[in-house]
Design a protein around this motif. Structure first.
Motif, PDB file in Angstrom:
ATOM      1  N   GLU A  87     -36.656   2.163  14.559  1.00 30.19           N
ATOM      2  CA  GLU A  87     -37.570   1.436  15.100  1.00 30.19           C
ATOM      3  C   GLU A  87     -38.085  -0.102  14.228  1.00 30.19           C
ATOM      4  N   THR A 138     -24.898   3.077  17.298  1.00 33.13           N
ATOM      5  CA  THR A 138     -24.634   3.431  18.636  1.00 33.13           C
ATOM      6  C   THR A 138     -25.159   4.743  19.087  1.00 33.13           C
ATOM      7  N   ARG A 140     -27.452   6.509  17.900  1.00 30.89           N
ATOM      8  CA  ARG A 140     -28.945   6.618  17.744  1.00 30.89           C
ATOM      9  C   ARG A 140     -29.622   5.813  18.902  1.00 30.89           C
ATOM     10  N   LEU A 141     -29.044   5.145  19.504  1.00 29.10           N
ATOM     11  CA  LEU A 141     -29.729   4.479  20.724  1.00 29.10           C
ATOM     12  C   LEU A 141     -29.767   5.186  21.983  1.00 29.10           C
ATOM     13  N   SER A 142     -30.761   4.774  22.733  1.00 24.90           N
ATOM     14  CA  SER A 142     -31.166   5.648  24.035  1.00 24.90           C
ATOM     15  C   SER A 142     -30.931   4.496  25.118  1.00 24.90           C
ATOM     16  N   GLY A 143     -30.489   4.834  26.188  1.00 22.83           N
ATOM     17  CA  GLY A 143     -30.547   3.753  27.470  1.00 22.83           C
ATOM     18  C   GLY A 143     -29.146   3.345  27.622  1.00 22.83           C
ATOM     19  N   PRO A 146     -24.998   1.135  24.870  1.00 26.78           N
ATOM     20  CA  PRO A 146     -25.624   0.966  23.552  1.00 26.78           C
ATOM     21  C   PRO A 146     -24.647   0.397  22.366  1.00 26.78           C
ATOM     22  N   THR A 193     -33.725  -1.476  20.383  1.00 29.05           N
ATOM     23  CA  THR A 193     -35.016  -0.481  21.143  1.00 29.05           C
ATOM     24  C   THR A 193     -35.753  -1.120  22.055  1.00 29.05           C
TER      25      THR A 193
END
Length: 203
Positions: A87, A138, A140-143, A146, A193
């Motif tokens: 974050e 990559t 670690r990203l959501s959505g 990534p 994020t």
């Protein structure tokens, strides 16, 4: 594609004198690339600083580009900056490059930018982006998308470095570093994020 010399392929098989020559060339190149950038450090100047014939530079390394990649840290030391909470990674990245205690970062970036039009250097920079940024961030990203979002964040960071280190834009260079870190860091962060979309009003 540049032909690689036998010595460049097998440095460990060189005799002691050859290893000493190679080491002297690397030391000279490392210093001159940092001081003058890629364009300003000619093969002839590197050879003169190393006390050798210019032909030996090509014999040992095959090309100026190969010597550059051998002696300049293309990673910019960024790996550890990506550790920690996802974050806040945007601000940490910007803070790292704005830190006045790291003048070598500017030197390396300018040298890399000057050499980026050469195939060998460009391929190394693509590899570095994939291994240093895309691969660790990559997962670690959501959505959606990534991988693309990480690549675009790297591109966004590159725009800042271009203004700071190449163009030396007076608006950016004169700005309060903390303002740049928060403003630009948060812009990068929104790619990594993105804020959650507001839920529709149920009324």
């Amino acid at each position: 594609m540049t032909k690689t010399s036998p010595d460049a392929r097998r440095p460990r098989e060189l005799r002691p004198a050859g290893r000493a020559t190679r080491s002297a060339i690397e030391d000279a190149a490392r210093s001159l690339f940092a001081e003058r950038g890629f364009d300003g450090a000619s093969v002839r100047a590197i050879a003169a600083a190393a006390g050798v014939d210019p032909a030996l530079v090509i014999r040992h390394f095959g090309s100026k580009e190969a010597l550059f990649l051998r002696t300049v840290d293309t990673s910019l030391g960024i790996g550890t900056v990506l550790d920690g909470p996802l974050e806040t990674v945007g601000r940490r990245l910007v803070a790292y490059f704005l830190d006045p205690r790291r003048p070598v970062i500017r030197q390396r970036y300018v040298a890399l930018a000057q050499a980026a039009h050469h195939d060998q250097v460009r391929e190394e920079m693509i590899r570095h982006t994939a291994e240093t940024y895309v691969a660790p961030l990559t997962p670690r990203l959501s959505g959606p998308n990534p991988e693309l979002r990480v690549a675009l964040a790297v591109a966004q960071l590159g725009g800042l470095l271009n203004l700071l280190f190449l163009q030396r834009d007076p608006i950016v260079t004169a700005a309060d570093p903390e303002v740049v870190i928060s403003t630009y860091g948060d812009a990068i962060q929104r790619l990594l994020t993105p804020p959650l979309a507001a839920e529709p009003d149920a009324r």
